[in-house]
Design a protein around this motif. Structure first.
Motif, PDB file in Angstrom:
ATOM      1  N   GLY A 101      59.767   4.402  81.721  1.00  0.00           N
ATOM      2  CA  GLY A 101      60.028   5.090  82.934  1.00  0.00           C
ATOM      3  C   GLY A 101      61.351   5.869  83.229  1.00  0.00           C
ATOM      4  N   TYR A 102      62.335   5.842  82.125  1.00  0.00           N
ATOM      5  CA  TYR A 102      63.419   6.650  82.681  1.00  0.00           C
ATOM      6  C   TYR A 102      64.107   6.770  81.032  1.00  0.00           C
ATOM      7  CZ  TYR A 102      64.994   1.779  81.411  1.00  0.00           C
ATOM      8  OH  TYR A 102      65.251   0.430  80.653  1.00  0.00           O
ATOM      9  N   TRP A 103      65.040   7.747  81.103  1.00  0.00           N
ATOM     10  CA  TRP A 103      65.669   8.631  79.714  1.00  0.00           C
ATOM     11  C   TRP A 103      66.621   7.371  79.059  1.00  0.00           C
ATOM     12  CZ3 TRP A 103      69.923   9.865  77.687  1.00  0.00           C
ATOM     13  CH2 TRP A 103      69.883  10.650  76.508  1.00  0.00           C
ATOM     14  N   LEU A 104      66.200   7.490  77.817  1.00  0.00           N
ATOM     15  CA  LEU A 104      67.047   6.812  76.936  1.00  0.00           C
ATOM     16  C   LEU A 104      67.149   7.801  75.796  1.00  0.00           C
ATOM     17  CD1 LEU A 104      66.252   3.069  76.819  1.00  0.00           C
ATOM     18  CD2 LEU A 104      68.146   3.817  77.749  1.00  0.00           C
ATOM     19  N   PRO A 105      68.406   7.848  75.105  1.00  0.00           N
ATOM     20  CA  PRO A 105      68.263   8.424  73.729  1.00  0.00           C
ATOM     21  C   PRO A 105      67.460   8.146  72.870  1.00  0.00           C
ATOM     22  CG  PRO A 105      70.393   7.724  74.323  1.00  0.00           C
ATOM     23  CD  PRO A 105      69.601   6.996  75.158  1.00  0.00           C
ATOM     24  N   PRO A 106      66.907   9.120  72.185  1.00  0.00           N
ATOM     25  CA  PRO A 106      65.707   8.832  71.157  1.00  0.00           C
ATOM     26  C   PRO A 106      66.143   7.766  70.216  1.00  0.00           C
ATOM     27  CG  PRO A 106      65.852  11.155  71.254  1.00  0.00           C
ATOM     28  CD  PRO A 106      67.087  10.342  71.933  1.00  0.00           C
ATOM     29  N   GLU A 107      67.470   7.400  69.697  1.00  0.00           N
ATOM     30  CA  GLU A 107      68.022   6.535  68.917  1.00  0.00           C
ATOM     31  C   GLU A 107      67.624   5.045  69.416  1.00  0.00           C
ATOM     32  OE1 GLU A 107      70.008   9.103  69.713  1.00  0.00           O
ATOM     33  OE2 GLU A 107      69.285  10.380  68.305  1.00  0.00           O
ATOM     34  N   ALA A 108      68.212   5.386  70.736  1.00  0.00           N
ATOM     35  CA  ALA A 108      67.934   3.858  71.547  1.00  0.00           C
ATOM     36  C   ALA A 108      66.591   3.393  71.668  1.00  0.00           C
ATOM     37  CB  ALA A 108      68.648   4.045  72.814  1.00  0.00           C
ATOM     38  N   ILE A 109      65.673   4.214  71.949  1.00  0.00           N
ATOM     39  CA  ILE A 109      64.218   3.985  71.969  1.00  0.00           C
ATOM     40  C   ILE A 109      63.748   3.519  70.741  1.00  0.00           C
ATOM     41  CG2 ILE A 109      61.884   5.006  72.130  1.00  0.00           C
ATOM     42  CD1 ILE A 109      63.200   4.749  75.010  1.00  0.00           C
ATOM     43  N   ASP A 110      63.869   4.160  69.697  1.00  0.00           N
ATOM     44  CA  ASP A 110      63.816   3.772  68.163  1.00  0.00           C
ATOM     45  C   ASP A 110      64.140   2.350  67.899  1.00  0.00           C
ATOM     46  OD1 ASP A 110      62.220   5.807  67.708  1.00  0.00           O
ATOM     47  OD2 ASP A 110      63.808   7.074  66.472  1.00  0.00           O
ATOM     48  N   ASP A 111      65.353   2.168  68.239  1.00  0.00           N
ATOM     49  CA  ASP A 111      66.232   0.712  67.823  1.00  0.00           C
ATOM     50  C   ASP A 111      65.503  -0.318  68.801  1.00  0.00           C
ATOM     51  OD1 ASP A 111      68.003   2.022  66.263  1.00  0.00           O
ATOM     52  OD2 ASP A 111      69.623   1.697  67.761  1.00  0.00           O
ATOM     53  N   ILE A 112      65.028  -0.203  70.148  1.00  0.00           N
ATOM     54  CA  ILE A 112      64.301  -1.159  70.533  1.00  0.00           C
ATOM     55  C   ILE A 112      62.978  -1.312  70.271  1.00  0.00           C
ATOM     56  CG2 ILE A 112      63.239  -1.630  73.017  1.00  0.00           C
ATOM     57  CD1 ILE A 112      65.618  -0.258  74.219  1.00  0.00           C
ATOM     58  N   VAL A 113      62.313  -0.289  69.751  1.00  0.00           N
ATOM     59  CA  VAL A 113      60.951  -0.499  69.187  1.00  0.00           C
ATOM     60  C   VAL A 113      61.080  -1.215  68.004  1.00  0.00           C
ATOM     61  CG1 VAL A 113      58.959   0.688  68.285  1.00  0.00           C
ATOM     62  CG2 VAL A 113      59.520   1.658  70.360  1.00  0.00           C
ATOM     63  N   ASN A 114      61.912  -0.899  67.108  1.00  0.00           N
ATOM     64  CA  ASN A 114      62.003  -1.517  65.811  1.00  0.00           C
ATOM     65  C   ASN A 114      62.544  -3.011  65.894  1.00  0.00           C
ATOM     66  OD1 ASN A 114      61.240   0.546  63.893  1.00  0.00           O
ATOM     67  ND2 ASN A 114      63.143   1.723  64.257  1.00  0.00           N
ATOM     68  N   SER A 115      63.590  -3.213  66.608  1.00  0.00           N
ATOM     69  CA  SER A 115      64.107  -4.697  66.645  1.00  0.00           C
ATOM     70  C   SER A 115      63.326  -5.518  67.619  1.00  0.00           C
ATOM     71  CB  SER A 115      65.182  -4.426  67.009  1.00  0.00           C
ATOM     72  OG  SER A 115      65.738  -4.010  68.348  1.00  0.00           O
ATOM     73  N   VAL A 116      62.726  -5.036  68.732  1.00  0.00           N
ATOM     74  CA  VAL A 116      62.019  -6.189  69.569  1.00  0.00           C
ATOM     75  C   VAL A 116      60.582  -6.046  69.414  1.00  0.00           C
ATOM     76  CG1 VAL A 116      61.687  -6.451  72.176  1.00  0.00           C
ATOM     77  CG2 VAL A 116      63.828  -5.536  71.272  1.00  0.00           C
ATOM     78  N   PHE A 117      59.961  -4.908  69.685  1.00  0.00           N
ATOM     79  CA  PHE A 117      58.481  -4.852  69.563  1.00  0.00           C
ATOM     80  C   PHE A 117      57.969  -5.146  68.291  1.00  0.00           C
ATOM     81  CE2 PHE A 117      58.263  -2.338  73.531  1.00  0.00           C
ATOM     82  CZ  PHE A 117      57.684  -3.272  74.312  1.00  0.00           C
ATOM     83  N   PHE A 118      58.332  -4.329  67.271  1.00  0.00           N
ATOM     84  CA  PHE A 118      57.770  -4.601  66.042  1.00  0.00           C
ATOM     85  C   PHE A 118      58.131  -6.133  65.277  1.00  0.00           C
ATOM     86  CE2 PHE A 118      57.707  -4.218  61.290  1.00  0.00           C
ATOM     87  CZ  PHE A 118      56.454  -3.646  61.085  1.00  0.00           C
ATOM     88  N   LYS A 119      59.431  -6.649  65.559  1.00  0.00           N
ATOM     89  CA  LYS A 119      59.582  -8.039  65.285  1.00  0.00           C
ATOM     90  C   LYS A 119      58.392  -8.595  65.878  1.00  0.00           C
ATOM     91  CE  LYS A 119      63.230 -11.382  65.432  1.00  0.00           C
ATOM     92  NZ  LYS A 119      63.194 -12.231  66.305  1.00  0.00           N
ATOM     93  N   GLN A 120      58.350  -8.652  67.528  1.00  0.00           N
ATOM     94  CA  GLN A 120      57.383  -9.657  68.304  1.00  0.00           C
ATOM     95  C   GLN A 120      56.220  -9.432  67.483  1.00  0.00           C
ATOM     96  OE1 GLN A 120      57.821  -8.328  72.128  1.00  0.00           O
ATOM     97  NE2 GLN A 120      59.605  -9.369  72.480  1.00  0.00           N
ATOM     98  N   ILE A 121      55.568  -8.194  67.205  1.00  0.00           N
ATOM     99  CA  ILE A 121      54.098  -8.106  66.528  1.00  0.00           C
ATOM    100  C   ILE A 121      54.128  -8.845  65.169  1.00  0.00           C
ATOM    101  CG2 ILE A 121      52.790  -6.196  65.556  1.00  0.00           C
ATOM    102  CD1 ILE A 121      52.231  -6.188  68.607  1.00  0.00           C
ATOM    103  N   PHE A 122      55.132  -8.537  64.735  1.00  0.00           N
ATOM    104  CA  PHE A 122      55.215  -9.154  63.311  1.00  0.00           C
ATOM    105  C   PHE A 122      55.035 -10.944  63.331  1.00  0.00           C
ATOM    106  CE2 PHE A 122      57.144 -11.531  59.834  1.00  0.00           C
ATOM    107  CZ  PHE A 122      56.593 -10.969  58.700  1.00  0.00           C
ATOM    108  N   GLU A 123      55.705 -11.599  64.293  1.00  0.00           N
ATOM    109  CA  GLU A 123      55.729 -12.892  64.398  1.00  0.00           C
ATOM    110  C   GLU A 123      54.255 -13.182  64.959  1.00  0.00           C
ATOM    111  OE1 GLU A 123      59.032 -13.505  67.077  1.00  0.00           O
ATOM    112  OE2 GLU A 123      60.495 -13.379  65.264  1.00  0.00           O
TER     113      GLU A 123
END
Length: 192
Positions: A157-179
């Motif tokens: 719900g708020y703006w972040l640079p696209p690179e920051a969004i990609d970093d969060i998605v890759n490092s947090v969500f993708f890691k959680q889904i993998f686990e």
């Protein structure tokens, strides 16, 4: 160099991106309960709803088109495990599908000529009965990655640079889904 190892890893990668993309797409659905990755007796993952309905998902990250025999093999596995409920759907996620298959499978119930064609391709009465539950989602892993980042950006719900969004998605969500996938466990709204 063998191709099986890299191909398997690429397939798992595509599967996890599809799971994460669909998870985020269904978050706004009030009836959505959770996603179950690598559930016993199922294929890649299930999207499960509070009313007991589920979408059984199978991801094929192949460069070749998904064929009649591929569909038959997936349906045989599902039918053998007796896991499809009356309201359930089967979602096949792949990059390409044989054009004839895509135009014919939905109409097998209505045309005897198509029933005969599918039987010649070794579909049984049981697998033919599952065809109305089948849906195809033609999408690449790259499109799912992009969709996941866009959905996450909308979610916070708020703006972040696209690179920051990609970093969060890759490092947090993708890691959680993998686990979660490794444990054959579920992932819910509260896991975000």
């Amino acid at each position: 160099m063998r191709k099986a190892g890299p191909n398997n890893i690429a397939g798992v990668d595509a599967q996890l991106w599809a799971a994460l993309s669909l998870f985020l797409q269904y978050l706004k659905e009030p009836n959505f309960s959770h996603i179950h990755l690598e559930a016993p007796k199922y294929n890649d993952f299930n999207i499960v709803f509070n009313d007991g309905e589920k979408i059984i998902c199978e991801v094929k990250n192949w460069n070749s088109a998904f064929s009649y025999s591929n569909l038959r093999d997936v349906l045989v596995g599902i039918q053998k495990n007796k896991v499809v409920g009356e309201k359930d759907e089967i979602l096949l996620i792949c990059k390409r599908v044989d054009a004839k298959l895509l135009s014919e499978y939905k109409y097998v119930d209505y045309f005897e000529s198509l029933q005969k064609k599918f039987r010649r391709k070794k579909f049984t009465n049981e697998t033919i009965a599952l065809l109305p539950k089948v849906k195809f989602w033609l999408v690449s892993k790259e499109a799912n990655k992009h969709t996941t980042s866009a959905l996450f950006n909308d979610l916070i719900g708020y703006w972040l640079p696209p690179e920051a969004i990609d970093d969060i998605v890759n490092s947090v969500f993708f890691k959680q889904i993998f686990e979660v996938s490794v444990k054959s466990a579920t992932y819910t709204r509260s896991d975000i």
